[in-house]
Design a protein around this motif. Structure first.
Motif, PDB file in Angstrom:
ATOM      1  N   LEU A 183       0.814  -1.210   0.000  1.00 39.43           N
ATOM      2  CA  LEU A 183       0.000   0.000   0.000  1.00 39.43           C
ATOM      3  C   LEU A 183       0.849   1.262   0.000  1.00 39.43           C
ATOM      4  O   LEU A 183       0.532   2.234  -0.687  1.00 39.43           O
ATOM      5  CB  LEU A 183      -0.935   0.005   1.216  1.00 39.43           C
ATOM      6  CG  LEU A 183      -2.020  -1.066   1.243  1.00 39.43           C
ATOM      7  CD1 LEU A 183      -2.839  -0.955   2.530  1.00 39.43           C
ATOM      8  CD2 LEU A 183      -2.935  -0.960   0.029  1.00 39.43           C
ATOM      9  N   ILE A 184       1.923   1.253   0.751  1.00 34.90           N
ATOM     10  CA  ILE A 184       2.719   2.475   0.873  1.00 34.90           C
ATOM     11  C   ILE A 184       3.447   2.800  -0.429  1.00 34.90           C
ATOM     12  O   ILE A 184       3.843   3.941  -0.675  1.00 34.90           O
ATOM     13  CB  ILE A 184       3.717   2.359   2.053  1.00 34.90           C
ATOM     14  CG1 ILE A 184       4.027   3.758   2.596  1.00 34.90           C
ATOM     15  CG2 ILE A 184       4.994   1.635   1.640  1.00 34.90           C
ATOM     16  CD1 ILE A 184       4.658   3.750   3.952  1.00 34.90           C
ATOM     17  N   LYS A 185       3.593   1.790  -1.299  1.00 28.47           N
ATOM     18  CA  LYS A 185       4.244   2.016  -2.592  1.00 28.47           C
ATOM     19  C   LYS A 185       3.272   2.480  -3.674  1.00 28.47           C
ATOM     20  O   LYS A 185       3.679   2.696  -4.819  1.00 28.47           O
ATOM     21  CB  LYS A 185       4.944   0.726  -3.051  1.00 28.47           C
ATOM     22  CG  LYS A 185       6.168   0.375  -2.223  1.00 28.47           C
ATOM     23  CD  LYS A 185       6.809  -0.917  -2.726  1.00 28.47           C
ATOM     24  CE  LYS A 185       8.025  -1.287  -1.887  1.00 28.47           C
ATOM     25  NZ  LYS A 185       8.631  -2.566  -2.353  1.00 28.47           N
ATOM     26  N   LEU A 186       2.008   2.643  -3.307  1.00 30.23           N
ATOM     27  CA  LEU A 186       1.020   3.088  -4.293  1.00 30.23           C
ATOM     28  C   LEU A 186       1.237   4.534  -4.709  1.00 30.23           C
ATOM     29  O   LEU A 186       0.688   4.981  -5.709  1.00 30.23           O
ATOM     30  CB  LEU A 186      -0.398   2.923  -3.725  1.00 30.23           C
ATOM     31  CG  LEU A 186      -0.901   1.493  -3.588  1.00 30.23           C
ATOM     32  CD1 LEU A 186      -2.303   1.491  -2.984  1.00 30.23           C
ATOM     33  CD2 LEU A 186      -0.907   0.774  -4.929  1.00 30.23           C
ATOM     34  N   GLU A 194      -4.876  10.572  10.956  1.00 27.47           N
ATOM     35  CA  GLU A 194      -5.662   9.361  11.169  1.00 27.47           C
ATOM     36  C   GLU A 194      -7.055   9.724  11.686  1.00 27.47           C
ATOM     37  O   GLU A 194      -8.067   9.174  11.217  1.00 27.47           O
ATOM     38  CB  GLU A 194      -4.957   8.447  12.174  1.00 27.47           C
ATOM     39  CG  GLU A 194      -5.716   7.149  12.450  1.00 27.47           C
ATOM     40  CD  GLU A 194      -5.071   6.309  13.525  1.00 27.47           C
ATOM     41  OE1 GLU A 194      -5.374   5.116  13.591  1.00 27.47           O
ATOM     42  OE2 GLU A 194      -4.281   6.859  14.317  1.00 27.47           O
ATOM     43  N   ASN A 250      -2.497   7.870  -4.533  1.00 30.50           N
ATOM     44  CA  ASN A 250      -3.422   6.962  -3.860  1.00 30.50           C
ATOM     45  C   ASN A 250      -3.344   7.017  -2.340  1.00 30.50           C
ATOM     46  O   ASN A 250      -4.301   6.665  -1.660  1.00 30.50           O
ATOM     47  CB  ASN A 250      -3.163   5.523  -4.311  1.00 30.50           C
ATOM     48  CG  ASN A 250      -3.561   5.296  -5.759  1.00 30.50           C
ATOM     49  OD1 ASN A 250      -4.706   5.518  -6.137  1.00 30.50           O
ATOM     50  ND2 ASN A 250      -2.627   4.872  -6.586  1.00 30.50           N
ATOM     51  N   THR A 251      -2.207   7.453  -1.789  1.00 30.90           N
ATOM     52  CA  THR A 251      -2.054   7.480  -0.328  1.00 30.90           C
ATOM     53  C   THR A 251      -2.148   8.879   0.256  1.00 30.90           C
ATOM     54  O   THR A 251      -2.464   9.036   1.438  1.00 30.90           O
ATOM     55  CB  THR A 251      -0.693   6.893   0.089  1.00 30.90           C
ATOM     56  OG1 THR A 251       0.362   7.737  -0.406  1.00 30.90           O
ATOM     57  CG2 THR A 251      -0.524   5.478  -0.462  1.00 30.90           C
ATOM     58  N   GLN A 262       6.188   8.676   3.745  1.00 33.21           N
ATOM     59  CA  GLN A 262       6.250   7.240   3.462  1.00 33.21           C
ATOM     60  C   GLN A 262       7.469   6.621   4.135  1.00 33.21           C
ATOM     61  O   GLN A 262       7.377   5.549   4.738  1.00 33.21           O
ATOM     62  CB  GLN A 262       6.317   7.016   1.946  1.00 33.21           C
ATOM     63  CG  GLN A 262       5.054   7.411   1.200  1.00 33.21           C
ATOM     64  CD  GLN A 262       5.237   7.351  -0.306  1.00 33.21           C
ATOM     65  OE1 GLN A 262       5.953   6.505  -0.827  1.00 33.21           O
ATOM     66  NE2 GLN A 262       4.595   8.268  -1.018  1.00 33.21           N
ATOM     67  N   LYS A 320      -5.334   0.499 -10.611  1.00 36.16           N
ATOM     68  CA  LYS A 320      -4.450   1.348  -9.817  1.00 36.16           C
ATOM     69  C   LYS A 320      -3.228   1.825 -10.587  1.00 36.16           C
ATOM     70  O   LYS A 320      -2.641   2.852 -10.287  1.00 36.16           O
ATOM     71  CB  LYS A 320      -3.990   0.582  -8.565  1.00 36.16           C
ATOM     72  CG  LYS A 320      -5.132   0.117  -7.692  1.00 36.16           C
ATOM     73  CD  LYS A 320      -4.632  -0.545  -6.438  1.00 36.16           C
ATOM     74  CE  LYS A 320      -3.920  -1.869  -6.690  1.00 36.16           C
ATOM     75  NZ  LYS A 320      -4.793  -2.878  -7.304  1.00 36.16           N
ATOM     76  N   LYS A 327       1.782   8.922  -3.894  1.00 41.85           N
ATOM     77  CA  LYS A 327       1.022  10.021  -3.303  1.00 41.85           C
ATOM     78  C   LYS A 327      -0.389  10.117  -3.869  1.00 41.85           C
ATOM     79  O   LYS A 327      -1.324  10.495  -3.159  1.00 41.85           O
ATOM     80  CB  LYS A 327       1.760  11.343  -3.520  1.00 41.85           C
ATOM     81  CG  LYS A 327       1.135  12.510  -2.783  1.00 41.85           C
ATOM     82  CD  LYS A 327       1.991  13.760  -2.872  1.00 41.85           C
ATOM     83  CE  LYS A 327       1.361  14.892  -2.065  1.00 41.85           C
ATOM     84  NZ  LYS A 327       2.183  16.119  -2.105  1.00 41.85           N
ATOM     85  N   LEU A 384       0.366  10.637   0.768  1.00 39.27           N
ATOM     86  CA  LEU A 384       1.577  10.778   1.581  1.00 39.27           C
ATOM     87  C   LEU A 384       2.755  11.249   0.736  1.00 39.27           C
ATOM     88  O   LEU A 384       2.958  10.771  -0.379  1.00 39.27           O
ATOM     89  CB  LEU A 384       1.940   9.447   2.234  1.00 39.27           C
ATOM     90  CG  LEU A 384       0.912   8.852   3.205  1.00 39.27           C
ATOM     91  CD1 LEU A 384       1.285   7.417   3.538  1.00 39.27           C
ATOM     92  CD2 LEU A 384       0.818   9.694   4.467  1.00 39.27           C
TER      93      LEU A 384
END
Length: 253
Positions: free
Chosen positions: A71-74, A124, A78-79, A86, A152, A76, A81
């Motif tokens: 997920l964290i590699k999706l 959060e 998609n996240t 990240q 995605k 900015k 972040l």
């Protein structure tokens, strides 16, 4: 249901696990790559026998490291972040102390790291409120037209190209007069139409199958005479991936 739809329709709990159980098909499906494990089948993996549910968990760890890492590699888009955020989350995931993070990043201070922790906790809380608002909004928008979702990995897709299912069908009927599985009449010049057409063409290729360039060309020749242009756009728009030597192609998850 496409893997993209399955991914974005999953609950937070399902996303956290990385898989869903499809009751109708009686199979566990990896949300990250669409790998399926049929319930009732025993899967021999690394000299160990796994039931379907344990097999999909093992698959996620072996193929994707973890749902967190995937997920964290999706990115900015998609996240939401930044790259720095990240990196910090990866450090937090590894259980590093503030001092260890400062040392690893060769700069900053522990107070700065603590401030980042605080801001992420605030995000959060904001995310929970936002999800609740959207959940309440959905209950009053059932009559709104559903927008087309893209996988995605699709590139050159943003809010400017938002398309309803009805618009999508009209576009497909215009360019695929013999039906969506038939030949393409002309290739559109407008971006929104181009993306819809390419998405439909990409469905002619099987997930997780690696194609030789000749095989790709043969499939595309049946769709459109200028198959080279179609092949190039499928790569540019993120519907297909290819090897560096351009000899192998596969559907991009």
């Amino acid at each position: 249901m496409s893997n993209s739809e399955r991914f974005w329709n999953a609950t937070i709990d399902e996303l956290s696990k990385g898989y869903v159980y499809e009751r109708e098909e009686q199979e566990y499906v990896c949300l990250l790559c669409n790998q399926k494990f049929e319930d009732g089948i025993i899967y021999p993996i690394d000299d160990t026998l796994f039931e379907a549910r344990r097999a999909v968990v093992h698959h996620i760890e072996a193929t994707h490291i973890s749902v967190f890492h995937y997920l964290i590699k999706l990115g900015k888009k998609n996240t939401g972040l930044s790259e720095h955020q990240q990196d910090l989350l990866l450090c937090f995931k590894e259980g590093l102390t503030d001092k260890e993070i400062v040392k690893q990043q060769n700069g900053g201070s522990t107070s700065t790291i603590r401030n980042h922790r605080f801001k992420l906790r605030e995000r959060e809380k904001q995310a929970k409120v936002f999800l609740t608002l959207m959940n309440l909004l959905d209950s009053t928008q059932q009559k709104q037209e559903k927008l087309v979702e893209f996988h995605k990995g699709a590139t050159m897709v943003d809010d400017r190209y938002a398309t309803t299912e009805e618009e999508k069908q009209k576009i497909l009927n215009t360019y695929f007069k013999q039906g969506v599985d038939g030949a393409l009449e002309t290739f559109p010049s407008k971006e929104k139409r181009k993306i819809i057409v390419l998405q439909n063409i990409a469905k002619r290729f099987e997930m997780r199958k690696v194609y030789k360039e000749k095989e790709v060309n043969e499939i595309l020749k049946e769709i459109y005479n200028d198959f080279v242009t179609i092949r190039r756009y499928l790569i540019e728009y993120g519907f297909l991936n290819r090897s560096k030597d351009c000899t192998e192609y596969w559907v991009k998850n």
